[in-house]
Scaffold this motif. Structure first.
Motif, PDB file in Angstrom:
ATOM      1  N   SER A 170      63.697  61.285 -16.242  1.00 59.46           N
ATOM      2  CA  SER A 170      64.669  61.311 -17.675  1.00 59.46           C
ATOM      3  C   SER A 170      65.715  60.394 -17.395  1.00 59.46           C
ATOM      4  O   SER A 170      66.407  59.886 -18.368  1.00 59.46           O
ATOM      5  CB  SER A 170      64.798  62.770 -17.908  1.00 59.46           C
ATOM      6  OG  SER A 170      65.282  63.455 -16.951  1.00 59.46           O
ATOM      7  N   LEU A 171      66.213  60.349 -16.174  1.00 64.42           N
ATOM      8  CA  LEU A 171      67.715  59.845 -15.705  1.00 64.42           C
ATOM      9  C   LEU A 171      67.387  58.463 -16.030  1.00 64.42           C
ATOM     10  O   LEU A 171      68.127  57.712 -16.334  1.00 64.42           O
ATOM     11  CB  LEU A 171      68.175  60.222 -14.509  1.00 64.42           C
ATOM     12  CG  LEU A 171      69.542  59.778 -14.026  1.00 64.42           C
ATOM     13  CD1 LEU A 171      70.343  60.029 -15.052  1.00 64.42           C
ATOM     14  CD2 LEU A 171      69.856  59.986 -12.531  1.00 64.42           C
ATOM     15  N   LYS A 219      65.538  56.730 -17.731  1.00 58.44           N
ATOM     16  CA  LYS A 219      65.227  56.610 -19.285  1.00 58.44           C
ATOM     17  C   LYS A 219      66.520  56.386 -19.724  1.00 58.44           C
ATOM     18  O   LYS A 219      66.844  55.615 -20.812  1.00 58.44           O
ATOM     19  CB  LYS A 219      64.226  57.429 -19.814  1.00 58.44           C
ATOM     20  CG  LYS A 219      63.051  57.359 -19.631  1.00 58.44           C
ATOM     21  CD  LYS A 219      61.865  58.404 -20.391  1.00 58.44           C
ATOM     22  CE  LYS A 219      60.478  58.236 -19.806  1.00 58.44           C
ATOM     23  NZ  LYS A 219      59.782  59.125 -20.493  1.00 58.44           N
ATOM     24  N   LYS A 220      67.279  57.313 -19.397  1.00 58.21           N
ATOM     25  CA  LYS A 220      68.818  57.424 -19.936  1.00 58.21           C
ATOM     26  C   LYS A 220      69.630  56.299 -19.540  1.00 58.21           C
ATOM     27  O   LYS A 220      70.523  55.543 -20.270  1.00 58.21           O
ATOM     28  CB  LYS A 220      69.422  58.606 -19.426  1.00 58.21           C
ATOM     29  CG  LYS A 220      70.975  58.758 -19.692  1.00 58.21           C
ATOM     30  CD  LYS A 220      71.758  59.917 -19.195  1.00 58.21           C
ATOM     31  CE  LYS A 220      73.123  60.200 -19.449  1.00 58.21           C
ATOM     32  NZ  LYS A 220      73.724  61.248 -18.785  1.00 58.21           N
ATOM     33  N   ILE A 221      69.409  55.769 -18.227  1.00 60.13           N
ATOM     34  CA  ILE A 221      70.302  54.559 -17.748  1.00 60.13           C
ATOM     35  C   ILE A 221      69.635  53.417 -18.516  1.00 60.13           C
ATOM     36  O   ILE A 221      70.318  52.613 -19.048  1.00 60.13           O
ATOM     37  CB  ILE A 221      69.905  54.400 -16.320  1.00 60.13           C
ATOM     38  CG1 ILE A 221      70.559  55.647 -15.525  1.00 60.13           C
ATOM     39  CG2 ILE A 221      70.396  52.909 -15.950  1.00 60.13           C
ATOM     40  CD1 ILE A 221      70.389  55.377 -14.055  1.00 60.13           C
ATOM     41  N   LEU A 241      68.711  53.307 -21.534  1.00 54.88           N
ATOM     42  CA  LEU A 241      69.043  53.335 -22.902  1.00 54.88           C
ATOM     43  C   LEU A 241      70.622  52.790 -22.945  1.00 54.88           C
ATOM     44  O   LEU A 241      71.182  52.213 -23.916  1.00 54.88           O
ATOM     45  CB  LEU A 241      69.077  54.631 -23.718  1.00 54.88           C
ATOM     46  CG  LEU A 241      67.781  55.178 -24.393  1.00 54.88           C
ATOM     47  CD1 LEU A 241      67.812  56.556 -24.609  1.00 54.88           C
ATOM     48  CD2 LEU A 241      67.532  54.438 -25.485  1.00 54.88           C
ATOM     49  N   LEU A 242      71.377  53.379 -21.809  1.00 54.40           N
ATOM     50  CA  LEU A 242      72.630  52.966 -21.847  1.00 54.40           C
ATOM     51  C   LEU A 242      72.753  51.408 -21.457  1.00 54.40           C
ATOM     52  O   LEU A 242      73.827  50.805 -21.949  1.00 54.40           O
ATOM     53  CB  LEU A 242      73.350  53.543 -20.641  1.00 54.40           C
ATOM     54  CG  LEU A 242      73.772  55.069 -20.604  1.00 54.40           C
ATOM     55  CD1 LEU A 242      74.086  55.746 -19.412  1.00 54.40           C
ATOM     56  CD2 LEU A 242      74.862  55.393 -21.804  1.00 54.40           C
ATOM     57  N   GLU A 249      74.305  53.947 -27.666  1.00 56.83           N
ATOM     58  CA  GLU A 249      74.338  54.917 -26.883  1.00 56.83           C
ATOM     59  C   GLU A 249      75.563  55.152 -25.859  1.00 56.83           C
ATOM     60  O   GLU A 249      75.847  56.072 -25.476  1.00 56.83           O
ATOM     61  CB  GLU A 249      72.921  54.747 -25.759  1.00 56.83           C
ATOM     62  CG  GLU A 249      72.545  56.068 -25.017  1.00 56.83           C
ATOM     63  CD  GLU A 249      72.248  57.286 -25.782  1.00 56.83           C
ATOM     64  OE1 GLU A 249      72.382  58.328 -25.397  1.00 56.83           O
ATOM     65  OE2 GLU A 249      71.871  57.087 -27.044  1.00 56.83           O
ATOM     66  N   ARG A 250      75.956  53.695 -25.411  1.00 53.83           N
ATOM     67  CA  ARG A 250      77.103  53.880 -24.746  1.00 53.83           C
ATOM     68  C   ARG A 250      78.392  54.377 -25.325  1.00 53.83           C
ATOM     69  O   ARG A 250      79.192  55.374 -24.744  1.00 53.83           O
ATOM     70  CB  ARG A 250      77.381  52.525 -24.245  1.00 53.83           C
ATOM     71  CG  ARG A 250      76.404  51.672 -23.395  1.00 53.83           C
ATOM     72  CD  ARG A 250      76.886  50.326 -22.897  1.00 53.83           C
ATOM     73  NE  ARG A 250      77.176  49.367 -23.623  1.00 53.83           N
ATOM     74  CZ  ARG A 250      76.098  48.553 -24.059  1.00 53.83           C
ATOM     75  NH1 ARG A 250      74.874  48.801 -23.338  1.00 53.83           N
ATOM     76  NH2 ARG A 250      76.128  47.718 -24.922  1.00 53.83           N
ATOM     77  N   SER A 289      77.945  58.404 -26.067  1.00 55.32           N
ATOM     78  CA  SER A 289      77.947  59.289 -24.593  1.00 55.32           C
ATOM     79  C   SER A 289      79.294  58.944 -23.899  1.00 55.32           C
ATOM     80  O   SER A 289      79.671  59.698 -23.171  1.00 55.32           O
ATOM     81  CB  SER A 289      76.806  58.814 -23.619  1.00 55.32           C
ATOM     82  OG  SER A 289      76.874  57.371 -23.210  1.00 55.32           O
TER      83      SER A 289
END
Length: 270
Positions: free
Chosen positions: A13-14, A16-18, A20-21, A27-28, A31
């Motif tokens: 999941s991390l 995938k988050k990275i 996206l960022l 997203e940037r 968040s």
């Protein structure tokens, strides 16, 4: 350094988050986080006072000891995560970087938060630059000249776009940067009693004949469209770099560098 865990799956999941960022400006902004890749870039971010939340490193390229040294004076709240080669290749833009990435918190780019020196600031303003490569080059020039600030008017991309970080070689972290609409930036400069000098083809004087010794903002536009009338109407003096070949303009970052270093020359490089 306390290594909290390891990640070996690209489905994590991390991870995938990275991704996206890295890929999504929305997203940037939502968040307040962004990604930094590379040892030098992270080092400059730390020097610039950026808060790092998480560090991911691939030990075959960046050892745990090297990572620990980089953050020797940093916050103990940073999470350190070892990642596999597969995960690193999924996340990295450049396979030649040193095997380290970080999740960092963005800083304010509000004009109201921009602090200028009391005497004769020298500022670069870029109106609506689109290409991250050009923005990165402008920031490198600003760092090289030790400008007092860089202001981006009518920004078309966010400052923490990975391509800007990469093309600026981390100078996005070494400059004082603010953004705002053209109207807001002009009002800000006028309130600071800063002369506006627009790079333009019309009603212009040779840049070497222009006096940049007092508080000055050098304003550049895009190569395709130049500056809007709002800037030209607010200009103390339009300036031009005489062309001696067949074309009538240069890359915006090259033009800005010529004008900035002429101003620095006039100020005895102070």
């Amino acid at each position: 350094m306390h290594k909290t865990k390891q990640i070996s799956s690209v489905q994590n999941s991390l991870v995938k988050k990275i991704l996206l960022l890295k890929e999504k400006s929305r997203e940037r902004k939502k968040s307040g986080l962004f990604i930094i890749e590379g040892h030098r870039e992270i080092q400059l971010a730390l020097k610039g006072g950026y808060e790092i939340e998480t560090v991911l490193f691939h030990p075959e390229l960046m050892s745990e000891a090297e990572t620990s040294t980089l953050f020797a004076n940093g916050s103990s709240a940073v999470d350190f995560i070892e990642i596999t080669k597969e995960v690193y290749q999924k996340l990295a833009y450049r396979q030649t970087t040193e095997g380290i990435l970080a999740i960092a918190k963005s800083q304010s780019s509000l004009l109201t938060d921009l602090q200028l020196p009391n005497k004769n600031p020298l500022i670069l303003v870029a109106e609506a630059p689109e290409k991250p490569g050009n923005i990165g080059a402008l920031l490198r020039t600003a760092d090289a000249a030790n400008l007092d600030a860089v202001i981006i008017a009518n920004p078309r991309t966010d400052l923490y776009n990975p391509n800007i970080i990469r093309s600026s070689v981390g100078c996005v972290f070494t400059n004082k940067i603010a953004t705002g609409s053209t109207s807001e930036v002009i009002e800000f400069l006028k309130n600071k009693n800063t002369n506006i000098y627009c790079a333009a083809l019309s009603a212009s004087e040779n840049y070497v004949e222009t006096n940049f010794k007092s508080a000055s903002a050098i304003v550049v536009g895009t190569e395709a469209d130049g500056l809007t009338k709002e800037w030209l109407n607010s200009s103390k003096q339009n300036v031009i770099i005489p062309m001696q070949g067949e074309i009538d303009s240069m890359n915006v970052s090259v033009s800005a560098a010529i004008l900035i270093f002429e101003a620095k020359r006039q100020r005895d490089f102070k």
